[in-house]
Design an enzyme around this catalytic site. Structure first.
Site, PDB file in Angstrom:
ATOM      1  CG  ASP A 185      -2.943   5.237  -4.169  1.00  0.00           C
ATOM      2  OD1 ASP A 185      -2.253   5.157  -3.137  1.00  0.00           O
ATOM      3  OD2 ASP A 185      -2.874   6.185  -4.976  1.00  0.00           O
ATOM      4  CG  HIS A 201      -2.231   0.665   1.009  1.00  0.00           C
ATOM      5  ND1 HIS A 201      -2.472   1.501  -0.052  1.00  0.00           N
ATOM      6  CD2 HIS A 201      -3.392   0.635   1.720  1.00  0.00           C
ATOM      7  CE1 HIS A 201      -3.710   1.950   0.008  1.00  0.00           C
ATOM      8  NE2 HIS A 201      -4.289   1.445   1.084  1.00  0.00           N
TER       9      HIS A 201
END
Length: 405
Positions: free
Chosen positions: A380, A376
């Site tokens: 995204d 992450h």
């Protein structure tokens, strides 16, 4: 005259290995380039060939020992010297043997740790089994199949001495066995833990209707195999689908290097395949430019050589994205772990008939869950979901793979 057997160069940045198994015992004849030992590195098992023809002499390292590149691990004796000395050494032994001693009818083969454990658990005599592995070696499956056949056959009456010699565990007894982790398993454990500690790992899911891919395989599989001499599998479809999706979402095929993001204009797909000592991850280079046949041939070759333990170190380095197919083992859903320094891994699972709604009607379709685990820090949530949707669209409408949509 004796010749030394040294640990060969094992690959870039690899300086040591573990002696996994001796394939020849002292006194056995050895041909030039015949494998005499198997070494386990961080990534793969490497066979050590004999530099000369002769007879296996002293082994200078035991199974499980750590050895460095260039270290002498064994000696190959000249065959003429060894053969000449053999009768003289054997004569006193023969004279000292008791007349009633039973003759040995079989030679115990070299066994891997997994095979040794299977032999201990089943009580099967390994000399009575014909091995189906490389060079006739026994595999765990050979032992289990022999045990199954022995269980189906009527048990012969055991002699009193044999019954007394065989250790019998007490009913309801509890035993433990300690087995040292192989170097490969230690490396897998360390790298997976590093991935959890370093990456901000998250997994997102989707499902895919496999109807059209299954129909395409059924329609063309015979022609495909006849023309290319390889089976048309699902991995070709998914690899091509990943290539298209990564073009639209390049971050899944990128990596973090310090405070920079490195994007690749190529797709090197790591594919997890099963090997005797665990999963290994060879790499399909430039997958974005390969045909279905080239992808399937590459994967088939990797699978065969992984089982034989002949994959090369360089073939498992440098992947930019991973596909892990747990479905071949029956997995319904999982959260795969990233293979550093990669930033994403796609998990495939078993195909299962499930009720779904199509056109307002409940119908049964062959469905598969997809799982994308990603870092992450780089990818995204919107990008991860978009990537999975692109893969889903390509699989549910394979024509997209041909017209480049």
């Amino acid at each position: 005259m004796a010749s030394e057997v040294k640990v060969p160069v094992l690959g870039e940045s690899v300086s040591e290995a573990t002696v996994g198994q001796w394939l020849k015992k002292p006194g056995e004849a050895v041909a030039l380039d015949e494998p005499i030992a198997s070494l386990e590195t961080d990534k793969v098992a490497v066979e050590v060939p004999s530099p000369v023809a002769g007879v296996m002499g002293q082994q200078l390292a035991a199974e499980g020992d750590t050895v460095s590149v260039g270290a002498v691990i064994a000696v190959i004796e000249d065959s003429g010297t060894a053969v000449a000395a053999a009768p003289a050494a054997a004569a006193p032994a023969a004279a000292a043997a008791a007349p009633a001693a039973p003759a040995v009818t079989g030679e115990v083969p070299a066994l891997s740790p997994a095979v040794r454990r299977a032999v201990l658990e089943t009580g099967i005599d390994p000399t009575s089994i014909k091995g189906t592995g490389k060079d006739g070696r026994l595999t765990k499956e050979d032992v289990m199949e022999a045990a199954k056949k022995a269980g189906d056959a009527p048990a012969p009456a055991a002699s009193a001495p044999a019954a007394a010699a065989a250790p019998v565990a007490a009913k309801g007894g509890r035993t433990e066995e300690r087995v040292k982790m192989t170097r490969l398993r230690q490396t897998i454990a360390r790298r997976l833990k590093e991935a959890q500690d370093t990456a901000a790992m998250l997994t997102t899911f989707n499902d895919v209707d496999m109807t059209e891919v299954i129909a395409a395989r059924a329609r063309y599989k015979d022609l495909f195999e006849k023309k290319h001499n390889v089976r048309l599998g699902f991995m070709g479809f998914f690899t091509r689908a990943v290539a298209l999706a990564a073009r639209d979402v390049p971050s899944v095929n990128a990596r973090i290097d310090g405070d920079e993001i490195v994007y690749h204009d190529y797709l090197d797909v790591s594919v997890a395949v099963s090997a005797p000592n665990g999963l290994v991850v060879p790499v399909i280079r430039n997958a974005e430019s390969l045909s279905f046949a080239e992808i399937e041939k590459t994967i088939g070759d990797f699978g065969a050589r992984a089982k034989a333990g002949t994959l090369k170190m360089e073939e498992m380095q440098g992947g930019t994205f991973t596909i892990s197919n747990g479905g071949v083992f029956g997995s319904l859903m999982s959260t795969p772990i990233i293979n550093p320094p990669q930033s994403a891994v796609l998990g495939l699972h078993r195909i299962e008939d499930r009720p779904v709604v199509r056109g307002g009607q409940v119908v049964v379709r062959p469905m598969m869950y997809l799982a994308l685990s990603y870092d992450h820090r780089l990818i995204d949530g919107r990008e991860a979901v978009t990537f999975l949707v692109r893969v889903k669209e390509a699989i549910e409408d394979p024509m997209r793979l041909l017209v480049d949509l």
